[in-house]
Write an enzyme that holds these catalytic residues in place. Sequence first.
Site, short mmCIF file in Angstrom:
data_model
loop_
_atom_site.label_atom_id
_atom_site.label_comp_id
_atom_site.label_asym_id
_atom_site.label_seq_id
_atom_site.Cartn_x
_atom_site.Cartn_y
_atom_site.Cartn_z
N SER A 124 0.85 -1.19 0.00
CA SER A 124 0.00 0.00 0.00
C SER A 124 0.88 1.24 0.00
O SER A 124 1.75 1.38 0.87
CB SER A 124 -0.91 0.00 1.24
OG SER A 124 -1.74 1.13 1.25
N LYS A 150 -1.36 -1.05 -4.18
CA LYS A 150 -2.53 -0.25 -3.78
C LYS A 150 -2.13 1.21 -3.69
O LYS A 150 -1.16 1.56 -3.00
CB LYS A 150 -3.10 -0.72 -2.45
CG LYS A 150 -4.31 0.11 -2.00
CD LYS A 150 -5.10 -0.56 -0.89
CE LYS A 150 -4.49 -0.35 0.46
NZ LYS A 150 -5.41 -0.80 1.55
N LYS A 152 -3.41 5.17 -2.85
CA LYS A 152 -4.41 6.02 -2.20
C LYS A 152 -4.80 7.14 -3.15
O LYS A 152 -3.94 7.76 -3.79
CB LYS A 152 -3.85 6.61 -0.91
CG LYS A 152 -3.47 5.57 0.16
CD LYS A 152 -4.69 4.94 0.78
CE LYS A 152 -4.30 4.00 1.92
NZ LYS A 152 -5.46 3.42 2.60
N ASP A 177 -7.50 2.98 -3.51
CA ASP A 177 -8.20 3.03 -2.22
C ASP A 177 -8.58 4.48 -1.94
O ASP A 177 -7.71 5.35 -1.85
CB ASP A 177 -7.30 2.49 -1.11
CG ASP A 177 -7.99 2.47 0.25
OD1 ASP A 177 -9.21 2.70 0.31
OD2 ASP A 177 -7.30 2.19 1.25
N GLU A 202 -11.35 0.52 -3.69
CA GLU A 202 -11.69 0.19 -2.31
C GLU A 202 -12.39 1.36 -1.63
O GLU A 202 -11.91 2.49 -1.64
CB GLU A 202 -10.41 -0.18 -1.54
CG GLU A 202 -10.67 -0.66 -0.13
CD GLU A 202 -9.38 -1.05 0.58
OE1 GLU A 202 -9.47 -1.50 1.73
OE2 GLU A 202 -8.30 -0.90 0.00
N ASP A 227 -14.45 -2.01 2.70
CA ASP A 227 -13.50 -2.05 3.81
C ASP A 227 -14.21 -1.53 5.05
O ASP A 227 -14.78 -2.27 5.84
CB ASP A 227 -12.27 -1.22 3.45
CG ASP A 227 -11.25 -1.10 4.57
OD1 ASP A 227 -11.46 -1.69 5.64
OD2 ASP A 227 -10.24 -0.40 4.39
N LYS A 251 -10.21 -6.93 7.83
CA LYS A 251 -9.20 -6.50 8.79
C LYS A 251 -9.60 -7.03 10.16
O LYS A 251 -10.72 -6.80 10.62
CB LYS A 251 -9.08 -4.98 8.82
CG LYS A 251 -8.45 -4.40 7.56
CD LYS A 251 -8.39 -2.89 7.61
CE LYS A 251 -7.73 -2.34 6.35
NZ LYS A 251 -7.82 -0.86 6.28
N GLY A 279 -4.13 -4.09 5.92
CA GLY A 279 -3.19 -3.76 6.97
C GLY A 279 -3.55 -2.48 7.70
O GLY A 279 -4.25 -1.62 7.16
#
Length: 360
Positions: A124, A150, A152, A177, A202, A227, A251, A279
């Site tokens: 990520s 991943k 952001k 994400d 996400e 998520d 998670k 994570g």
Amino acid sequence: MRLNNPFTTSFGTIQDKEFFIIEAIDNKGTSGFGESVAFTSPWYTEETVETTRHMIEDFLIKILQENEINHPDEVTDLFAVIKRNNMAKAAIEGAIWDLYAKRNNISLTQALGGKKSQIDVGISIGIQASTQDLIDKIDYYLQEGYKRIKLKIKPGYDIEVLRNVRKTFPDAPIMADANSAYTLDDINILKQLDEFELMMIEQPLAHDDIINHAKLQPAIKTPICLDESIHSLDDAKKAIELESCRIMNIKIGRVGGLTEARRIHDYCQEHNIEVWCGGMLEAGVGRGHNIALSTLPQFMVPGDTAGSALYWQQDIIKPEVIVKNGMINVPDKPGIGYEVDPNQLERFSIDLKTFDLRGG
């Protein structure tokens, strides 16, 4: 503990991580370890380090003192009288799972029913100062063999950035994400994501939403992964029934522990929904729990559980978690398979409290 590098999302930047290590010790001196994942401020969920402390000290410990536990699954049911506060619950429950596995001389992977000897690992990457910085990081991690990247995103830092990334890496396994940064008013922006053939987007919409995601998913080709919306098996059932997502991120802290995480996994497996383990910038104990969970069969997408050295100059476990060619070898020693280093634990500790459960 201080992260090697600042981690930036649509909510802000993190570099120093406060958390609790929970040690559960039985009458023979065997220890199991759990780790809390809530952040100092409530940017991800409503929980924080201080609410975790409050719930553990004033409520959850008392429940354990009043009950006898024969299996970790019972902890989830006992804690059900407390609404939400899943990260506080998971911190304790994780320690009891680790202790249970060690007492039975099996790995946590075996205790959960996992079968894999290796797991694929993704990475990520937070929001970077420039697109070129982002491209350089992606290139580095792809060269290291990571199986999924991943990125952001947030409004204003999305389409053009992804376009440049995809132009540079036309075949790379990339997902985005949003951490709830968009609304349905942004649907025209979200439709543009289809251009980039992402693995998934996400949590594009509100952190507590399932219904609007069910409206968004048929409007875009990019698979939605939920998520923050999934806190329980019941949430997962609703999301699947409404077709709010095609993939689910599990998670441990967000759903209240390993027992509920496994229940969600099993339900997703029955309904052909792929899952992966997200994570929370864990240190070694939490990372060990994530690895064990990821050995269950429906974890078909590489998770966020990268190696210790990527996050910390010095972790609190030995050996540290190591990634080689985008994979982690699953430890087969009893419990989480990693030994907590007492010297490093003491080095980073700022407080210690002990509770006696033997009167319960």
